[in-house]
Design an enzyme around this catalytic site. Structure first.
Site, PDB file in Angstrom:
ATOM      1  N   GLY A  13     -15.970 -35.898  92.623  1.00 36.83           N
ATOM      2  CA  GLY A  13     -17.229 -36.394  92.070  1.00 36.83           C
ATOM      3  C   GLY A  13     -17.884 -37.469  92.920  1.00 36.83           C
ATOM      4  O   GLY A  13     -17.951 -37.382  94.147  1.00 36.83           O
ATOM      5  N   TYR A 147     -15.616 -45.609  76.031  1.00 40.91           N
ATOM      6  CA  TYR A 147     -16.156 -45.551  77.393  1.00 40.91           C
ATOM      7  C   TYR A 147     -17.257 -46.597  77.609  1.00 40.91           C
ATOM      8  O   TYR A 147     -17.272 -47.314  78.618  1.00 40.91           O
ATOM      9  CB  TYR A 147     -16.706 -44.145  77.650  1.00 40.91           C
ATOM     10  CG  TYR A 147     -17.203 -43.905  79.050  1.00 40.91           C
ATOM     11  CD1 TYR A 147     -16.320 -43.569  80.078  1.00 40.91           C
ATOM     12  CD2 TYR A 147     -18.564 -43.978  79.354  1.00 40.91           C
ATOM     13  CE1 TYR A 147     -16.781 -43.319  81.359  1.00 40.91           C
ATOM     14  CE2 TYR A 147     -19.033 -43.733  80.628  1.00 40.91           C
ATOM     15  CZ  TYR A 147     -18.143 -43.403  81.632  1.00 40.91           C
ATOM     16  OH  TYR A 147     -18.603 -43.162  82.901  1.00 40.91           O
TER      17      TYR A 147
END
Length: 240
Positions: A13, A147
């Site tokens: 990523g 998160y």
């Protein structure tokens, strides 16, 4: 002198593009990974970038790995805290493991890694730390209390460490990407992707190379006057 840069989560990523960007710019890059051995070895073979495995949520593993890297490649002058996971679920259904796993991997890892490299940076009078946050740490997101909390905590951590470290020639900054076209976003159903894309003023997802360009600016030797900053790269989706 070629500076050594460690990128956590550096084989996939955004992390992979950051690793490749720094490698191309002439830095001595070491890319961290944890479990995906096959993917990491493929990344190493394709790019020529050394890879090292350890769990960033484990302080002792971080400490041992930084010492090993220093012995093999030289002292770490640049640290990019990019490793992160998601365990998305609304809070009233969130098991404690989903909370702790995300906090430990995404936020405690910043302490683990920074604590191991800061003493050497202070002694040498130079250091560059970039923490990769998220638009969802600024704006919040349904199903991501864990998160969002970790990424928001990273921003406060960045500012405090920047204040402590500036007199020693060390800069500490954060980048908050928006939705970037990586495997994680590509795995989202197309109908959902279209909804997300429609909310981005520039009309597209980000390119991970755009994040790498920003990292290159922040780690430059002559970027000393930029510290404690949060750079939002989100196509205008969230402006603070």
């Amino acid at each position: 002198m070629t500076r050594v840069a460690v990128i956590t989560g550096g084989t996939r990523g955004i992390g992979a593009e950051v690793s490749k960007g720094l490698h191309k710019a002439g830095y001595k890059v070491v890319a961290n990974y944890h479990r995906n051995v096959e993917g990491a070895e493929r990344f190493r073979d394709e790019t020529g970038i050394p890879v090292e495995s350890w769990n960033v949520a484990d302080y002792d593993a971080c400490d041992e790995s930084v010492l090993r890297i220093a012995d093999k490649y030289g002292p770490v002058d640049i640290l990019i805290n990019n490793a992160g996971i998601t365990r998305d679920v609304v809070l009233h259904r969130m098991p404690k493991e989903a909370w702790h796993d995300v906090i430990e991997t995404n936020l405690t890892s910043c302490y683990n890694m920074c604590r191991t490299v800061i003493p050497g940076m202070r002694e040498r009078g130079f250091g560059r730390i970039v923490n990769i946050g998220s638009i969802n740490g600024q704006a919040g997101q349904v199903g991501q209390c864990n998160y969002a909390a970790a990424k928001a905590g990273m921003l406060g951590f960045t500012k405090a460490l920047a204040l402590e470290s500036a007199p020693k020639g060390i800069t500490v900054n954060a980048i908050c990407p928006g939705y970037v076209d990586t495997e994680m976003v590509q795995a989202v159903p197309e109908k959902v992707r279209e909804v997300i894309r429609s909310r981005i003023p520039v009309g597209r997802f980000g390119d991970p190379r755009e994040i790498a360009h920003a990292v290159l600016f922040l780690i430059a030797d002559d970027a000393m006057f930029c510290t404690g900053a949060t750079l939002a790269i989100n196509g205008g989706q969230y402006m603070s």
